[in-house]
Design an enzyme around this catalytic site. Structure first.
Site, PDB file in Angstrom:
ATOM      1  N   GLY A 171       0.890  -1.133  -0.111  1.00 64.10           N
ATOM      2  CA  GLY A 171      -0.046  -0.189   0.090  1.00 64.10           C
ATOM      3  C   GLY A 171       0.990   1.370   0.005  1.00 64.10           C
ATOM      4  O   GLY A 171       2.000   1.342  -0.631  1.00 64.10           O
ATOM      5  N   GLY A 172       0.489   2.349   0.571  1.00 64.10           N
ATOM      6  CA  GLY A 172       1.158   3.429   0.476  1.00 64.10           C
ATOM      7  C   GLY A 172       2.481   3.505   1.259  1.00 64.10           C
ATOM      8  O   GLY A 172       3.136   4.395   1.238  1.00 64.10           O
ATOM      9  N   GLY A 406      22.283  13.338 -29.648  1.00 63.35           N
ATOM     10  CA  GLY A 406      22.070  13.741 -28.387  1.00 63.35           C
ATOM     11  C   GLY A 406      22.637  13.010 -27.247  1.00 63.35           C
ATOM     12  O   GLY A 406      22.844  13.347 -25.977  1.00 63.35           O
ATOM     13  N   ALA A 407      23.105  11.530 -27.408  1.00 68.69           N
ATOM     14  CA  ALA A 407      23.655  10.778 -26.502  1.00 68.69           C
ATOM     15  C   ALA A 407      24.940  11.190 -25.936  1.00 68.69           C
ATOM     16  O   ALA A 407      25.397  11.322 -25.105  1.00 68.69           O
ATOM     17  CB  ALA A 407      23.613   9.324 -26.746  1.00 68.69           C
TER      18      ALA A 407
HETATM   19  C1  HXC Z   1      -3.225  -3.990  12.159  1.00 68.60           C
HETATM   20  C2  HXC Z   1      -2.276  -5.754  11.530  1.00 68.60           C
HETATM   21  C3  HXC Z   1      -1.842  -5.290  10.311  1.00 68.60           C
HETATM   22  C4  HXC Z   1      -2.415  -4.086  10.106  1.00 68.60           C
HETATM   23  C5  HXC Z   1      -0.932  -7.192  10.255  1.00 68.60           C
HETATM   24  N1  HXC Z   1      -1.340  -6.882  11.651  1.00 68.60           N
HETATM   25  N2  HXC Z   1      -1.035  -6.253   9.450  1.00 68.60           N
HETATM   26  N3  HXC Z   1      -2.696  -5.113  12.639  1.00 68.60           N
HETATM   27  N4  HXC Z   1      -2.969  -3.358  10.923  1.00 68.60           N
HETATM   28  N5  HXC Z   1      -2.216  -3.324   8.875  1.00 68.60           N
HETATM   29  C6  HXC Z   1      -1.334  -7.693  12.661  1.00 68.60           C
HETATM   30  C7  HXC Z   1      -2.176  -9.077  12.520  1.00 68.60           C
HETATM   31  O1  HXC Z   1      -3.667  -8.776  12.889  1.00 68.60           O
HETATM   32  C8  HXC Z   1      -1.658 -10.327  13.506  1.00 68.60           C
HETATM   33  O2  HXC Z   1      -1.964  -9.916  14.752  1.00 68.60           O
HETATM   34  C9  HXC Z   1      -0.142  -9.529  13.230  1.00 68.60           C
HETATM   35  O3  HXC Z   1      -0.144  -8.260  12.903  1.00 68.60           O
HETATM   36  C10 HXC Z   1       0.629 -10.502  12.599  1.00 68.60           C
HETATM   37  O4  HXC Z   1       0.095 -10.744  11.257  1.00 68.60           O
HETATM   38  P1  HXC Z   1      -0.185 -12.002  10.408  1.00 68.60           P
HETATM   39  O5  HXC Z   1      -1.655 -11.878   9.264  1.00 68.60           O
HETATM   40  O6  HXC Z   1      -0.411 -13.039  11.431  1.00 68.60           O
HETATM   41  O7  HXC Z   1       1.037 -12.204   9.690  1.00 68.60           O
HETATM   42  P2  HXC Z   1       1.141 -12.742   8.414  1.00 68.60           P
HETATM   43  O8  HXC Z   1       0.521 -14.110   8.218  1.00 68.60           O
HETATM   44  O9  HXC Z   1       2.792 -13.066   8.221  1.00 68.60           O
HETATM   45  O10 HXC Z   1       0.746 -12.137   7.449  1.00 68.60           O
HETATM   46  C11 HXC Z   1       1.326 -10.690   7.088  1.00 68.60           C
HETATM   47  C12 HXC Z   1       0.393  -9.637   5.944  1.00 68.60           C
HETATM   48  C13 HXC Z   1      -1.038  -9.456   6.729  1.00 68.60           C
HETATM   49  C14 HXC Z   1       0.540 -10.364   4.673  1.00 68.60           C
HETATM   50  C15 HXC Z   1       1.078  -8.422   5.951  1.00 68.60           C
HETATM   51  O11 HXC Z   1      -0.905  -9.351   8.175  1.00 68.60           O
HETATM   52  C16 HXC Z   1      -1.814  -8.642   6.027  1.00 68.60           C
HETATM   53  O12 HXC Z   1      -2.313  -8.817   5.017  1.00 68.60           O
HETATM   54  N6  HXC Z   1      -1.970  -7.500   6.811  1.00 68.60           N
HETATM   55  C17 HXC Z   1      -2.759  -6.379   6.235  1.00 68.60           C
HETATM   56  C18 HXC Z   1      -2.106  -5.884   5.219  1.00 68.60           C
HETATM   57  C19 HXC Z   1      -2.852  -4.524   4.678  1.00 68.60           C
HETATM   58  O13 HXC Z   1      -3.711  -4.610   3.957  1.00 68.60           O
HETATM   59  N7  HXC Z   1      -2.155  -3.304   5.278  1.00 68.60           N
HETATM   60  C20 HXC Z   1      -3.095  -2.280   4.679  1.00 68.60           C
HETATM   61  C21 HXC Z   1      -2.366  -1.721   3.445  1.00 68.60           C
HETATM   62  S1  HXC Z   1      -3.028  -0.216   3.117  1.00 68.60           S
HETATM   63  P3  HXC Z   1      -2.229 -10.933  15.889  1.00 68.60           P
HETATM   64  O14 HXC Z   1      -2.629 -10.218  17.115  1.00 68.60           O
HETATM   65  O15 HXC Z   1      -3.372 -11.622  15.419  1.00 68.60           O
HETATM   66  O16 HXC Z   1      -0.766 -11.417  16.004  1.00 68.60           O
HETATM   67  C22 HXC Z   1      -1.991   0.780   3.580  1.00 68.60           C
HETATM   68  C23 HXC Z   1      -2.251   2.130   3.347  1.00 68.60           C
HETATM   69  C24 HXC Z   1      -1.224   3.109   3.774  1.00 68.60           C
HETATM   70  O17 HXC Z   1      -1.108   0.516   4.171  1.00 68.60           O
HETATM   71  C25 HXC Z   1      -1.556   4.501   3.160  1.00 68.60           C
HETATM   72  C26 HXC Z   1      -0.493   5.338   3.513  1.00 68.60           C
HETATM   73  C27 HXC Z   1      -0.443   6.669   2.564  1.00 68.60           C
END
Ligand code: HXC
Length: 516
Positions: A171-172, A406-407
């Site tokens: 994501g971001g 140009g290169a």
């Molecule tokens: C809160 C999160 C989290 C998140 C993971 N966790 N991502 N908590 N916010 N974004 C937590 C899980 O709930 C879990 O908590 C622990 O971290 C470990 O995650 P797992 O899923 O067990 O790990 P894994 O199987 O290795 O998977 C990793 C992962 C997955 C692929 C990153 O966690 C995932 O898909 N997370 C969400 C990713 C996502 O969509 N993020 C938002 C992106 S958009 P517990 O307590 O159960 O251990 C974004 C916008 C930003 O970032 C914009 C900025 C400009």
């Protein structure tokens, strides 16, 4: 609380902070083939030099179940330490705490380390391993990302910034590394994408694995987002230690002057063997680099991306220089969209950090083709011209063989401000290659000749000898010196030394408008 109780409390709290998300999550991290944030720091930083900053920060959001979660460090470890003896500031996301997700306090901690890197003139290194924006914290998380992007932007050109992707970066979140100077990845461990495979499948129907979408391979070879990949985290850390040894800590310092590990008077007669006279014959410009610069000092950057141009740092009699070299072994060294972007970004880094640029030139021009035209070669090629024209560091070019159109201007043009342009005696400088030129300007003579093919060959030779020789350009002062190949190294050393005290200034302005 007695003094002893207070000290015991401190000890317990420190241990709890250092334990991150606890044993089970540390085990899970290891099972994924990843180290924890603190283990990574211990491997990157000189032993005993790490000083943690804001150790006791905790998340303060209570929404959506966060009240029950303990968040030591709020999912990131920050601090300062030395790498190869050089002070740096850093952050390392701690996946064992809420997946290293970025919430309000996590972001504040990272931004504080970024600001201290700038204030102390120290390189900033960030290790990314995070689930992205902390979903429960919503707007606080988004605001935090924005603060980090802004801090990255303000630090750009002030201190070197290095991103190491050692887990998910989605994501971001990808935009903070993208703003930094160098992005490094580890095969099978690092993944970067705006949206993952599942979202892509839902939106476009494309099927792609996480590795093929955002792994180290595609980002090093195709997108150019990452500058180098490694098989292990340790290899990556060792490379960073070496990279930092070439760079100044900030834009006010000069790069470190190392003791020369190679004879400054060493002759380079092998250049005659390496660079063929026949301008259709390919060769590997890395052999030229190996001959001219201090032995084994070349540190290539962006090696797998746009291999038709080679960029990287090297030492020349102990001085750090940035090399930009056309690579005849790939696509006959033509300049493409990607090659222009790669070289322009490298030159801008060198210019920001007082690293002289040395251009090794053997280029037939920009690549013709509809894809390149419609992909914006005009816009991208302009970046390279702009970057060179704007750079005030010493700029030295050595024309090895072809330098057309140009290169030529972008790689060796005095018109763009190259301070010293050298050429080997076999160099050919012209608007275009002799074959094309003869076909255009001598077409009537060739067609009227009894033996058109013989006439064509004769005209090509005449053109090469009368127009393209480096002495024509030298006569106008656009080549400063035509040099014997054996003197290649000594002439480059003299050029960089004579320009070491160069000072140049751009006209006063807020900033230019680089053609993006
Ligand atoms: C809160 C999160 C989290 C998140 C993971 N966790 N991502 N908590 N916010 N974004 C937590 C899980 O709930 C879990 O908590 C622990 O971290 C470990 O995650 P797992 O899923 O067990 O790990 P894994 O199987 O290795 O998977 C990793 C992962 C997955 C692929 C990153 O966690 C995932 O898909 N997370 C969400 C990713 C996502 O969509 N993020 C938002 C992106 S958009 P517990 O307590 O159960 O251990 C974004 C916008 C930003 O970032 C914009 C900025 C400009």
């Amino acid at each position: 609380m007695s003094r002893q109780d207070a000290i015991n409390d401190l000890k317990n709290r420190r241990e709890a902070a250092h334990a991150g998300g606890g044993e089970a999550r540390i085990k899970a991290q290891h099972e994924k083939g990843k180290l924890t944030a603190r283990e990574r720091i211990a491997k990157l930083i000189d032993p005993g030099s790490f000083v943690e900053h804001q150790t006791y920060i905790l998340g303060r959001s209570n929404d959506f179940g966060l009240a029950d979660k303990h968040t030591p460090g709020d999912g990131v470890v920050t601090g300062t330490g030395r790498v190869g003896g050089r002070q740096i500031w850093m952050s390392a996301q701690d996946f064992t705490v809420l997946g290293g997700s970025l919430g309000e306090m996590n972001a504040r901690r990272i931004a504080e380390a970024q600001h201290l890197a700038v204030k102390t003139g120290s390189p900033f290194i960030q290790i990314n391993d995070s689930g992205g924006a902390r979903i429960q914290e919503g707007i606080l998380s988004l605001h935090g990302y924005g603060e980090i992007f802004r801090a990255n932007t303000l630090a750009s050109g002030v201190v070197p910034q290095i991103s190491i992707i050692l887990g998910p970066c989605a994501g971001g979140a990808v935009y903070s590394p993208a703003i930094t100077d160098f992005v490094f990845m580890v095969d099978g461990v690092s993944h970067m994408y705006i949206t993952g495979p599942e979202v892509i499948r839902a939106v476009t129907g494309e099927q792609v694995s996480q590795e093929d979408l955002g792994g180290a391979g595609p980002h090093c070879q195709k997108s150019g987002v990452a500058h180098r990949r490694f098989s292990t985290e340790q290899e990556c850390f060792s490379f960073i230690t070496k990279l930092l040894s070439y760079l100044p800590s900030n834009n006010r310092d000069l790069p470190p002057l190392a003791e020369s590990t190679d004879d400054p008077d060493r002759q380079t007669p092998e250049l005659e063997e390496i660079v063929p006279v026949d301008d259709h014959q390919a060769y590997d410009v890395r052999n030229v680099i190996g001959s001219l610069f201090d032995r084994d000092s070349f540190l290539e950057i962006h090696e797998e991306f746009a291999p038709n141009i080679v960029v990287g740092f090297a030492k020349l009699a102990g001085r750090t220089v940035g090399i930009m070299a056309n690579q005849p072994a790939h696509l006959a060294a033509v300049l493409t969209i990607d090659a222009s972007d790669k070289a322009a970004r490298f030159v801008r880094f060198c210019d920001a950090f007082n690293v002289p640029v040395i251009s090794l030139v053997d280029v037939p021009g920009f690549l013709p083709g509809v894809d390149q035209e419609h992909g914006g070669i005009i816009r991208h090629g302009a970046k390279l011209l702009y970057a060179i024209a704007e750079a005030t560091v010493p700029k030295v070019a050595l024309i090895l063989r072809k330098a057309y159109g140009g290169a030529f201007i972008s790689m060796a043009g005095k018109s763009l401000g190259y301070d010293r342009v050298l050429a080997l005696p076999i160099a050919q400088i012209a608007v275009m290659g002799a074959d094309g030129a003869a076909n255009i300007i001598f077409r009537k003579d060739i067609n009227a000749a009894e033996d058109p093919e013989a006439m064509r060959r004769q005209k090509i030779e005449e053109f090469k000898e009368s127009v393209m020789t480096p002495f024509v350009a030298a006569g106008y002062g656009y080549v400063d010196e035509v040099i014997h190949p054996a003197d290649g190294r000594t002439e480059l050393i003299r050029s960089v030394e004579m320009l070491a005290r160069k000072r140049d200034q751009l006209p006063a302005k807020k900033h230019g408008n680089l053609p993006l």
